[in-house]
Design an enzyme around this catalytic site. Structure first.
Site, short mmCIF file in Angstrom:
data_model
loop_
_atom_site.label_atom_id
_atom_site.label_comp_id
_atom_site.label_asym_id
_atom_site.label_seq_id
_atom_site.Cartn_x
_atom_site.Cartn_y
_atom_site.Cartn_z
N CYS A 78 70.81 -56.78 -75.95
CA CYS A 78 71.56 -55.89 -75.07
C CYS A 78 70.60 -55.06 -74.23
O CYS A 78 69.71 -54.40 -74.78
CB CYS A 78 72.44 -54.99 -75.93
SG CYS A 78 73.14 -53.58 -75.06
N GLU A 79 70.75 -55.13 -72.93
CA GLU A 79 69.83 -54.38 -72.07
C GLU A 79 70.07 -52.88 -72.10
O GLU A 79 69.22 -52.11 -71.67
CB GLU A 79 69.89 -54.90 -70.63
CG GLU A 79 71.14 -54.60 -69.88
CD GLU A 79 71.10 -55.16 -68.46
OE1 GLU A 79 71.69 -54.51 -67.60
OE2 GLU A 79 70.50 -56.21 -68.22
N HIS A 80 71.20 -52.45 -72.63
CA HIS A 80 71.48 -51.02 -72.70
C HIS A 80 70.83 -50.35 -73.91
O HIS A 80 70.47 -49.17 -73.85
CB HIS A 80 72.99 -50.77 -72.75
CG HIS A 80 73.68 -51.20 -71.51
ND1 HIS A 80 75.01 -51.57 -71.49
CD2 HIS A 80 73.25 -51.34 -70.24
CE1 HIS A 80 75.35 -51.90 -70.26
NE2 HIS A 80 74.30 -51.78 -69.48
N HIS A 81 70.69 -51.09 -75.04
CA HIS A 81 70.18 -50.49 -76.27
C HIS A 81 69.00 -51.25 -76.88
O HIS A 81 68.44 -50.81 -77.87
CB HIS A 81 71.31 -50.40 -77.32
CG HIS A 81 72.47 -49.62 -76.85
ND1 HIS A 81 73.62 -50.22 -76.37
CD2 HIS A 81 72.67 -48.28 -76.76
CE1 HIS A 81 74.48 -49.27 -76.01
NE2 HIS A 81 73.93 -48.09 -76.24
N GLN A 120 76.37 -59.77 -71.80
CA GLN A 120 77.12 -60.98 -72.09
C GLN A 120 77.81 -61.51 -70.84
O GLN A 120 77.82 -62.72 -70.59
CB GLN A 120 78.15 -60.72 -73.19
CG GLN A 120 78.96 -61.95 -73.55
CD GLN A 120 79.86 -61.71 -74.75
OE1 GLN A 120 79.56 -60.91 -75.62
NE2 GLN A 120 80.97 -62.42 -74.79
N HIS A 148 78.11 -57.77 -80.99
CA HIS A 148 77.07 -56.90 -80.44
C HIS A 148 76.65 -55.86 -81.48
O HIS A 148 77.48 -55.07 -81.93
CB HIS A 148 77.59 -56.20 -79.18
CG HIS A 148 77.83 -57.14 -78.05
ND1 HIS A 148 77.04 -57.15 -76.94
CD2 HIS A 148 78.75 -58.13 -77.88
CE1 HIS A 148 77.45 -58.09 -76.12
NE2 HIS A 148 78.50 -58.71 -76.67
N CYS A 150 75.04 -53.29 -81.00
CA CYS A 150 75.20 -51.92 -80.49
C CYS A 150 76.59 -51.38 -80.81
O CYS A 150 76.79 -50.17 -80.82
CB CYS A 150 74.91 -51.85 -78.98
SG CYS A 150 75.93 -52.93 -77.97
#
Length: 189
Positions: A78-81, A120, A148, A150
């Site tokens: 995940c590019e956010h976390h 995704q 996920h 996250c």
């Protein structure tokens, strides 16, 4: 593309360990920065690859019906976390004029696209768009189901919750019968 800067990753991981109150010189952590750098090089190796490359070689097989590779396992970050998400992809297309790709190429396109900091939704559309551009099929339909971390480890903390994304291109965008056919084939065991 740029090469992986192992030294920079090692320094960053050391700083993270210090920032959370750990001792990077503790026995169990001494080699952790190096291990993380090697792992990141591996899990992000898709940054240096283009999924379209897998569709440069095609075959003429006089086949004009659905080709579906389902249950393609994958993992991504995940590019956010920067925590993993993982699941299965289902990739289908209808060849135009009998032009088909090797079956493994569909799985390779998923793998390459997933091996980078990612969303995704982007994996789903990138695979479909690469196939449309390179194979010029009548239609492409991609479904991805993933869990996920996250959502499992932090935030809402709901292990087992799955996210499903779909992308329809070509005939699948407007033909409900063709779309229903693909969904029924994906559900078959």
């Amino acid at each position: 593309m740029r090469d992986v800067d192992y030294e920079k990753i090692e320094k960053a991981v050391t700083m993270i360990l210090e920032a959370i109150g750990e001792d990077p010189e503790r026995e169990g952590l001494i080699d952790t920065p190096s291990r993380v750098a090697k792992m990141y090089a591996e899990v992000f190796e898709g940054l240096n690859k283009d999924p379209k490359d897998y569709f440069k070689t095609v075959f003429n097989e006089n086949h004009d019906e659905v080709v579906l590779v389902k249950d393609i396992p994958f993992h991504s970050m995940c590019e956010h976390h920067l925590v993993p998400f993982f699941g299965h992809a289902h990739v289908a297309y209808i060849p135009r004029d009998g032009v088909v790709a090797g079956l493994s190429k569909l799985a390779r396109a998923v793998e390459t696209t997933a091996r980078r900091p990612q969303l995704q939704e982007r994996i789903t559309s990138t695979v479909a768009d690469a196939m449309m551009e390179m194979l010029n099929p009548i239609g492409v339909y991609v479904v991805i189901e993933a869990e996920h971390m996250c959502m499992t480890m932090r935030g809402i903390k709901k292990p087992g919750a799955k996210t499903v994304t779909t992308v329809a291109r070509g005939i699948y965008e407007h033909d409900d019968v063709k779309r229903a056919e693909i969904l029924s084939l994906i559900k078959m065991d």
